[in-house]
Design a protein around this motif. Structure first.
Motif, mmCIF file in Angstrom:
data_model
loop_
_atom_site.group_PDB
_atom_site.id
_atom_site.type_symbol
_atom_site.label_atom_id
_atom_site.label_comp_id
_atom_site.label_asym_id
_atom_site.label_seq_id
_atom_site.Cartn_x
_atom_site.Cartn_y
_atom_site.Cartn_z
ATOM 1 N N GLU A 23 48.685 53.804 96.294
ATOM 2 C CA GLU A 23 47.427 53.062 96.414
ATOM 3 C C GLU A 23 46.251 53.798 95.777
ATOM 4 O O GLU A 23 45.312 54.203 96.456
ATOM 5 C CB GLU A 23 47.121 52.746 97.878
ATOM 6 N N PRO A 24 46.285 53.949 94.455
ATOM 7 C CA PRO A 24 45.176 54.650 93.812
ATOM 8 C C PRO A 24 43.877 53.878 94.012
ATOM 9 O O PRO A 24 43.890 52.659 94.081
ATOM 10 C CB PRO A 24 45.566 54.658 92.336
ATOM 11 N N PRO A 25 42.769 54.600 94.104
ATOM 12 C CA PRO A 25 41.484 53.911 94.216
ATOM 13 C C PRO A 25 41.264 53.050 92.977
ATOM 14 O O PRO A 25 41.680 53.424 91.881
ATOM 15 C CB PRO A 25 40.471 55.059 94.257
ATOM 16 N N PHE A 26 40.615 51.918 93.173
ATOM 17 C CA PHE A 26 40.298 51.070 92.020
ATOM 18 C C PHE A 26 39.447 51.870 91.066
ATOM 19 O O PHE A 26 38.795 52.824 91.452
ATOM 20 C CB PHE A 26 39.501 49.841 92.470
ATOM 21 N N SER A 27 39.393 51.412 89.850
ATOM 22 C CA SER A 27 38.624 52.032 88.769
ATOM 23 C C SER A 27 39.415 53.142 88.114
ATOM 24 O O SER A 27 39.172 53.479 86.976
ATOM 25 C CB SER A 27 37.258 52.586 89.220
ATOM 26 N N LEU A 28 40.385 53.678 88.811
ATOM 27 C CA LEU A 28 41.128 54.796 88.253
ATOM 28 C C LEU A 28 41.935 54.352 87.042
ATOM 29 O O LEU A 28 42.037 55.062 86.054
ATOM 30 C CB LEU A 28 42.060 55.364 89.317
ATOM 31 N N ASN A 29 42.545 53.165 87.154
ATOM 32 C CA ASN A 29 43.414 52.721 86.068
ATOM 33 C C ASN A 29 42.745 51.648 85.221
ATOM 34 O O ASN A 29 43.396 50.937 84.477
ATOM 35 C CB ASN A 29 44.738 52.206 86.639
ATOM 36 N N GLY A 30 41.448 51.504 85.363
ATOM 37 C CA GLY A 30 40.713 50.571 84.524
ATOM 38 C C GLY A 30 40.828 49.114 84.937
ATOM 39 O O GLY A 30 40.268 48.243 84.299
ATOM 40 N N THR A 31 41.556 48.848 86.020
ATOM 41 C CA THR A 31 41.686 47.464 86.461
ATOM 42 C C THR A 31 40.347 46.968 86.977
ATOM 43 O O THR A 31 39.704 47.631 87.789
ATOM 44 C CB THR A 31 42.723 47.343 87.597
ATOM 45 N N HIS A 32 39.934 45.808 86.510
ATOM 46 C CA HIS A 32 38.712 45.208 87.033
ATOM 47 C C HIS A 32 39.101 44.480 88.304
ATOM 48 O O HIS A 32 39.958 43.628 88.310
ATOM 49 C CB HIS A 32 38.124 44.233 86.015
HETATM 50 C C1 LIG Z 1 45.542 49.410 89.067
HETATM 51 O O1 LIG Z 1 45.517 49.635 90.473
HETATM 52 C C2 LIG Z 1 45.348 48.453 91.237
HETATM 53 C C3 LIG Z 1 45.231 48.899 92.685
HETATM 54 O O2 LIG Z 1 46.360 49.611 93.113
HETATM 55 C C4 LIG Z 1 46.503 47.523 90.993
HETATM 56 O O3 LIG Z 1 46.336 46.347 91.730
HETATM 57 C C5 LIG Z 1 46.565 47.182 89.509
HETATM 58 O O4 LIG Z 1 47.695 46.406 89.229
HETATM 59 C C6 LIG Z 1 46.626 48.459 88.670
HETATM 60 N N1 LIG Z 1 46.515 48.115 87.249
HETATM 61 C C7 LIG Z 1 47.264 48.649 86.308
HETATM 62 C C8 LIG Z 1 46.937 48.228 84.909
HETATM 63 O O5 LIG Z 1 48.155 49.455 86.545
#
Ligand SMILES: *[C@@H]1O[C@H](CO)[C@@H](O)[C@H](O)[C@H]1NC(C)=O
Ligand SMILES: *[C@@H]1O[C@H](CO)[C@@H](O)[C@H](O)[C@H]1NC(C)=O
Ligand SMILES: *[C@@H]1O[C@H](CO)[C@@H](O)[C@H](O)[C@H]1NC(C)=O
Length: 932
Positions: free
Chosen positions: A243-252
């Motif tokens: 459960e990475p914090p949002f914003s970490l992987n660039g997902t809006h």
């Molecule tokens: C980024 O993290 C969110 C939260 O865990 C997840 O819902 C989303 O699918 C992830 N996006 C990518 C591109 O991995």
């Protein structure tokens, strides 16, 4: 029926604790959402009706962002209806674990379900009585647990796994940034090495999840990340994140959704002030300055949002942001779990004031050696009392750890604080995190809380208790099948599942006695617990002598004694238990001794089936040369090393004697004594190659001049050959060859001559199999020259099992750590033991008739020597018996270290010789009995 309790858990029933919070949150979120929407539509319409107010093009996004500032992290609303884990690996077969004793973690850790667990889609799908016929069309993997204990995967709240790498190499040391005292923008994830040797080892101890923290060199060291420890198909660090914090992987992300929890490291006390040559005052100011910066930014944001949400767009400009400070602003918004390395009352006090000044809470105080002395202070932390994440018995290694107590877990729990046991890996090898829980339980923490301290409690403290830390339908399929009850010493996994994936293809299981399937009973420590508090962590430890008085031990279950070659069990009681009479420190009667029970002049002690066994010996730590290893002014100090710089001429040609630098009455020596480790051998503290002459002394003596304080002034000659030295291994071997061939001066020449003549043992600290092989060759070379047999002992010897046969043939003795760890490249090729390998290094050496001793590297762990010995036996599948285990830490060490003047102490334990409580220590030589 107990197994029905596991049936039909619905997720909302399964998470009783967060429920009120969650409800409140949903209501709040809904309310603020409605309000915001109302306002939004209000402004929208007003901006169209009033000229002069210009609605920015991104107004909708700004309103959403402002609204989102007040969301408290957590799983999405629909989380508990998930059918498959986001971490599910397609192709993973469903698994049915049959007939297990399942510690679920529910009912405050008191629930046990006898039944089955069904794992599918990366989740725990059923707990209780599973009807396998339902899955007739699926390709099920069935594991018959045969009644074995199953627990949730072990969770480590404090680890540096992957950043503080094993083996340690210059190219992979990413724990501490030294670019400033305050670095909240750093992320441990950026240093997480995917190739660390410790991942697999740690999983083999049942650990499935770890919170990887930056180090403690800085006041604010950066952000921490929660990872699962299994290998991933992607082989990336990001793929390990839980459960990475949002914003970490660039997902809006949808701004209406709760964010994920973030984690951050803080540290106060000795470490940050030492690294920056400052003081506690400087560190605390750095904190205040940082939090003030964050506060100003937060207030700007709040003022901005107040206007935005009120439709006052004119001149509003951009949302105030700062990439460096956003994480600390999030702390102030209650969206970060702050993990605060903090030891002493003075430091807690500073942090408590800081949290109240800036209004943020702390998830856990880590290390926290004095927390048990100031529970009310801890509770004054802003928001809620932090958990306390600690070691079980590791203490006194520096000043701020000096008052640490083995009873802290129990005392903290008595005060209603959450207790977490943590590894601080690689400070403690996180593979053995469950050992910390075992020790906490041994020293008084109730079993339910001891297991919770490494599963459900850390999961809750890191904000992941909606999916890990307990065995509940819908939770991640992280479970451990144990070979014995996990609170029993030596418990090892038979299998570990992470996200439903079995981590070991062909796990090795050692056969354990049936008795170890039960929850162990801990000794009674009520008096010691009261004393720990009364004396502020420094209860008096001096042994009390009962000179002259006879002692009658009743209900003695067994007696072990030293003989010329080792330790023998000389007496095992039939049903009722025997009697042993000790007069002037000597056993004068054992067996039935009917008259003894009537003796009014004697002290009577009931051993409750316990043992009388030899006092143990310790070697490998600086015990006897220091009080606090991190404080040079409390220590004898290091010797000059001729291979590492000039030696002052006044001592050139002298071999330094440890006996000249002995310090008695250290707390670790007394704690060792009270735990039945009655003697120690210590060599001068070396900086490199040459150490000097070791000495054997009694750990319970008050000073050197007391009768029996020194067992043997000179025991052995000690050197070290290491690949980590500043000079080459070949240079070190050449130097040793020169010395053994008579190349030294004065005393050095004499003692090395005695080594070549077999009169005194040579103890060489060496880890690498290649170095050990060179030493075996050198031994043969010297023997060919002298015609005598050289007594060579290798200590450390992490890779020695690779040469077990050759070591046996060469007649070389070995002293190893019971639990090896690949801390350095030269110690990389360890034999880890079950479940990774069938055999351990000790068992392997014993098979080749090698004389093996066990060493303890840290002096605070000397007191646990009995546990180490028992553990060596438990993982050996019968190769090492109980008497042999005692010999590993007594007679074998004496032989290997050249101690002819044997330690004659006997130790009486209430309960087993290994896990009972020491109640009396006797010595015929000093005609004394010490009651503990
Ligand atoms: C980024 O993290 C969110 C939260 O865990 C997840 O819902 C989303 O699918 C992830 N996006 C990518 C591109 O991995
Ligand atoms: C479960 O295992 C225990 C221990 O091996 C055994 O006594 C018991 O009969 C087993 N029960 C079932 C239902 O298989
Ligand atoms: C170890 O010693 C025993 C007893 O002396 C002997 O029978 C055995 O062959 C030895 N084993 C090895 C591998 O040398």
């Amino acid at each position: 029926m107990e197994d029905l309790k596991g049936m039909g858990y619905l997720p909302h029933q399964a998470t009783p604790r967060p429920r009120p919070l969650k409800l409140a949150f949903i209501m709040l979120a809904t309310a603020s959402y409605c309000l915001a929407m109302m306002l939004y539509y209000l402004f929208w319409s007003s901006s169209h009706s009033h000229t002069g107010t210009t609605l920015p093009i991104n107004a909708q996004a700004i309103v959403a962002q402002c609204r989102a500032l007040h969301l408290i992290p957590g799983p999405p609303d629909n989380f508990h209806s998930r059918r498959e884990s986001d971490r599910f690996v397609p192709g993973t077969k469903p698994t049915l674990i049959r007939n297990a004793s399942i510690w679920t973690g529910l009912e405050n850790g008191n629930e046990v379900v006898y039944g089955d667990i069904f794992l599918d889609g990366g989740l725990i799908k059923e707990v209780g009585s599973v009807d396998a016929s339902k899955y007739a069309d699926r390709e099920l993997v069935v594991l018959d647990a045969e009644g074995a204990w199953v627990s949730p995967g072990i969770v480590d709240l404090h680890s540096h796994l992957g950043v503080d790498s094993a083996p340690a190499l210059n190219g992979a040391s990413d724990t501490n940034s030294l670019k400033g005292l305050v670095l909240p923008w750093l992320r441990s994830l950026d240093g997480l090495n995917t190739h660390d040797d410790a991942y697999r080892l740690t999983v083999s101890g049942g650990v499935t999840t770890a919170n990887v923290l930056p180090g403690s060199a800085d006041a604010i060291g950066g952000q921490a990340f929660v990872v699962k420890l299994r290998p991933t198909a992607e082989r990336s660090t990001s793929a390990m994140l839980l459960e990475p914090p949002f914003s970490l992987n660039g997902t809006h992300v949808d701004a209406n959704q709760r964010p994920r929890w973030r984690q951050m490291k803080h540290a106060c006390g000795e470490n940050p002030s030492r690294v920056y040559s400052g003081t506690r005052m400087d560190t605390q100011w750095a904190f205040r300055q940082a939090y003030n910066t964050a506060r100003i930014l937060k207030e700007k944001q709040d003022a901005y949002c107040e206007k935005a949400l009120a439709g006052q767009w004119t001149g509003l400009g951009d949302f105030p942001e700062d990439l460096q400070w956003e994480a600390l602003v999030d702390v102030l918004r209650g969206r970060v779990k702050v993990h605060n390395h903090c030891y002493e009352a003075v430091d807690f006090d500073g942090m408590v004031r800081l949290t109240n000044e800036f209004k943020f809470s702390i998830a856990a105080f880590h290390h926290a050696h004095e927390a048990y002395l100031v529970p009310e202070l801890i509770k004054k932390t802003y928001g809620h009392p932090p958990a306390v994440a600690i070691f079980a018995t590791s203490a006194r290694y520096k000043r701020e750890a000096f008052r640490g107590s083995e009873f802290a877990p129990r005392i903290l729990a008595d005060n209603g604080l959450d207790v977490v046991m943590k590894s601080d890996h690689p400070v403690l090898n996180s593979r053995h995190l469950v050992y910390e829980a075992q020790q906490a339980h041994y020293f008084g923490l109730p079993a339910n809380l001891a297991l919770a301290s490494v599963t459900s409690t850390p999961a809750r403290i890191m904000g992941q208790d909606h999916r890990i830390g307990r065995i509940i339908e819908g939770f991640d399929a992280d479970v451990v099948v144990w070979d014995s009850h996990p609170l029993n010493l030596g418990a090892a996994p038979k299998q570990v599942f992470i996200d439903g994936i079995a981590q070991f293809e062909d796990p090795h299981v050692s056969t354990k006695p049936k008795s170890l399937q039960r929850v162990p009973t801990a000794p009674n420590w009520e008096k010691e617990i009261a004393d720990a508090i009364k004396y502020e962590g420094l209860p008096p430890l001096e042994p009390k002598t009962t000179k002259g008085k006879a002692v009658v031990f009743r209900n003695v279950g067994s007696i072990y004694l030293k003989d010329s070659v080792g330790v023998k069990e000389v007496f095992v009681a039939e049903s009722k238990g025997g009697i042993v009479v000790v007069e002037e420190g000597q056993i004068t009667c054992s067996g039935s001794c009917p008259q003894a029970l009537l003796r009014a002049d004697a002290i009577h002690l009931d051993l409750e089936g316990g043992s009388i066994s030899p006092g143990l010996t310790t070697y490998g730590s600086p015990l006897g040369l220091t009080h606090i290893s991190g404080e040079p002014s409390t220590s004898d100090g290091p010797v000059f090393d001729p291979l590492n710089g000039p030696v002052p001429s006044i001592i050139d040609g002298t071999l330094i004697k440890a006996a000249d630098g002995l310090v008695f009455t250290s707390r670790d020596a007394y704690l060792g004594y009270r735990s039945g480790v009655t003697s120690a051998v210590v060599a001068p503290m070396a900086r490199g190659f040459l150490s000097g002459l070791s000495t054997a002394f009694s750990t319970g003596a008050a000073h050197k001049l007391v009768d029996g304080a020194i067992l043997q002034e000179v025991a052995a000659v000690h050197v070290a050959v290491s690949m980590s030295s500043r000079v080459s291994v070949s240079t070190q071997i050449a130097a040793l060859r020169q010395l053994l061939l008579g190349g030294g001066k004065g005393e050095v020449q004499t003692y090395f001559g005695d080594v070549a003549d077999g009169k005194i043992p040579l103890v060489v600290n060496a880890e690498s199999a290649d170095v050990i092989a060179s030493l075996i060759t050198l031994k043969k070379e010297i023997e060919a020259a002298s015609g005598k047999s050289v007594r060579l002992t290798i200590a450390g010897a992490s890779e020695v099992h690779l040469l077990a046969k050759e070591i046996g043939e060469a007649g070389v003795g070995v002293i190893v750590q019971q639990r090896p760890f690949p801390a350095y490249w030269e110690a990389k090729r360890i034999l880890p033991g079950p479940p990774l390998t069938a055999s351990s290094a000790i068992a392997e050496l014993v098979k080749y008739n090698v004389t093996v001793g066990i060493m303890v590297e840290e002096q605070d762990r000397v007191r646990n020597t009995r546990f180490d010995a028992a553990w060596a036996a438990l993982e050996s599948s019968g190769v090492v018996g109980k008497a042999d285990a005692l010999a590993l830490a007594s007679t074998n060490l004496e032989i290997l270290l050249g101690v002819g003047e044997r330690d004659d102490h006997l130790v009486a334990t209430r309960g087993s010789a290994f896990e009972g409580k020491v109640v009396a220590i006797m010595s015929a030589r000093s005609k004394s009995v010490h009651l503990v």
